[in-house]
Design a protein around this motif. Sequence first.
Motif, PDB file in Angstrom:
ATOM      1  N   ALA A 288      -3.478   6.255  -1.100  1.00 51.66           N
ATOM      2  CA  ALA A 288      -3.165   6.058   0.521  1.00 51.66           C
ATOM      3  C   ALA A 288      -2.549   5.537   1.030  1.00 51.66           C
TER       4      ALA A 288
ATOM      5  N   ALA B 195      -7.078   1.585   1.816  1.00 50.07           N
ATOM      6  CA  ALA B 195      -8.138   2.983   1.446  1.00 50.07           C
ATOM      7  C   ALA B 195      -9.544   2.883   1.618  1.00 50.07           C
TER       8      ALA B 195
ATOM      9  N   THR C  29      -2.886  -1.799   2.012  1.00 48.40           N
ATOM     10  CA  THR C  29      -3.334  -0.709   1.375  1.00 48.40           C
ATOM     11  C   THR C  29      -4.428  -0.484   0.083  1.00 48.40           C
TER      12      THR C  29
ATOM     13  N   GLN D 215       0.223   8.179   1.297  1.00 49.93           N
ATOM     14  CA  GLN D 215      -0.299   9.064   2.594  1.00 49.93           C
ATOM     15  C   GLN D 215      -0.483   8.101   4.150  1.00 49.93           C
TER      16      GLN D 215
ATOM     17  N   ILE E 102     -10.162   4.943   4.771  1.00 53.83           N
ATOM     18  CA  ILE E 102      -9.816   6.710   4.336  1.00 53.83           C
ATOM     19  C   ILE E 102     -12.018   6.796   3.482  1.00 53.83           C
TER      20      ILE E 102
ATOM     21  N   CYS F 242      -5.225   2.677  -4.000  1.00 49.13           N
ATOM     22  CA  CYS F 242      -4.403   1.944  -3.009  1.00 49.13           C
ATOM     23  C   CYS F 242      -3.312   2.361  -2.965  1.00 49.13           C
TER      24      CYS F 242
END
Length: 450
Positions: A370, A391, A387, A373, A394, A367
Motif C-alpha cells: 500500500a 492500507a 503505511t 502504491q 485502501i 502495508c
Amino acid sequence: MEKTTKILLSEKEMPTKWYNIMADMPNKPMPPLNPKTRKPITPEDLAPIFPMELIKQEASTERYIDIPEEVLDLYKTYRPSPIIRAYELEKSLGTKSKIYYKHEGLSYAGSHKANTAIPQAYYNKMEGVKKITTETGAGQWGSALSYACQHFGIDLEVYMVRISYDQKPFRKMMMNIYNANVYPSPSNRTEAGRKILEQHPDSPGSLGIAISEAMEIAAKNPDTKYSLGSVLNHVLLHQTIIGEEAILQMEKAGELPDVVIGCFGGGSNFSGIAFPFLRLNLKEGKNIRLKTIEPASCPKLTRGKFMYDFGDTAGMTPLLPMYTLGHNFIPAEIHAGGLRYHGAGVLASQLLKDGLIEATAKYQTECFEAGIQFARTEGVIPAPESTYAIAGAIDEARQADKEGVSKTILFNLSGHGHLDLASYEKYLSGKLQDHELTNAEIETSLAEIS
Ligand SMILES: *Cc1c(COP(=O)(O)O)cnc(C)c1O
C-alpha cells in the motif's frame, strides 16, 4: 467545478488549545497504580520523573488546555499541516470514494512526534530541568525531542532500540546533529540493560527495555527528568492539534469524514487525529468511525488483554489499565519500529473497550504494498508506520465500492519514510516476510504478568 487538492489553514486559523478527551469520555479510565502500594498513583510518585505541569495534564479533566505561546511559535515552523486530497491514489484504485490525508511528515522531525516533543521540552525548561532521558524506536521520537531540547537548552540522552540503532544510522546522525547523546538499548549503562544483556547478549531490544533504561537514569538523578513519546495521556493530548486542525480543514472542504484512520503504536498519532472527531460523535451526535490499524505481529488491541500492566520491561512505570501483550513481549523485527510496543495508551484502551473506536491488524507486506502504491501515485514516500494507515484507507475505499457507495475517508500520514529506505529496499527485493504470531506465544507472554 474547480478542483482543490490541498486544504490549508493560515497561521492565524491554527487552533490555540489542545482537546482533552477525558472530559467527554462516558467511562473514565481506571487510575494508574503505584506498583509497590497498588494504590492510585499520586503526583508525588511521579514528581522525580516528570515536570509538574505534565503530571497535571496527565490527570486533568479540563476539556481544553491552552497551548503556551512559545509552543505555538515553534509549531508555526511546520503547522498548520495540510490536508491533501489523494486524487491520484483514488484514480489508481478506481474508487468512487474520496480519500484525504493529513500530512504530518512535514515537521523538522518528519513526523507527528514534534507536536509533543516541543511542549514537553518547554514545560521541563520552565521548571528548570537541565537534562532529559528518553527512549526511541525507529528514531522518530528521539530526533523530534533532540531538536526540541536543543531549542530550549536542555541536554538529552536517548536510548535507541538496538535493532533500529543498527538499521537506521541516519536517525542517530540526526539526533547527533541536534546535539543529543544516543546509546543502543539494551546498554551497559543501566541495571535494567545489564540484566537483559546477561540473559540475551544479542537482544534486538524493544521499546519496553529502552523505557526502563531511560527511566532508571532519570529516577537516579535529581536534575534529570524522563520523557515519553507516546502512550501517556499528556502525549495524546498534545497530538490533538492534528485533529483540531483537521476538523476546520474538512469543514472548509465542505466535508465530514465517514471514517478517520490512524496506525497504532502506543496510540498518539491515531488519538491525535481521532479524539477531536470523537468529540463530534459524543457531543454533537455525529457518527464518524474511528479506526486503528496495528501490526499483526504486535497486536495488543486485537489479540491482547485489557488489564493492568507495566509500560516498560523492567516494571518501573506505574501499572496502567490497558490492552497489552504483556510487558515481556518482544515483537518480531518488523520494519515499522514505531509500532513495536507491547501496550496501548490508557485513553485509547478504554475507548476501545467501550466500543467507541475500532481496531484492525494487518501484515507488513500488505502495508508496504500500500505504501508503494501511495508513493507511486501521490509521490510521497510514507514512513513504514504510516503505511498501515494507508492500507486501512485502501480497504475502506474497496469495501465502499463493493457496497456501491462513496465514502469520505481521512487518514493520518504520521510521517515520511526518507530515512527508512533500507526497509523499502528489503521489501522490493522480496526479503520482507510476515511473521505469524501464535496464540501460544501471546498466552505465554500474558501468563508471565497475570
Ligand atoms: C512513533 C510513530 C508512530 C507510532 O506511534 P503512535 O504513538 O502510535 O503514533 C507512527 N508513525 C510514525 C511516523 C511514528 O514516528
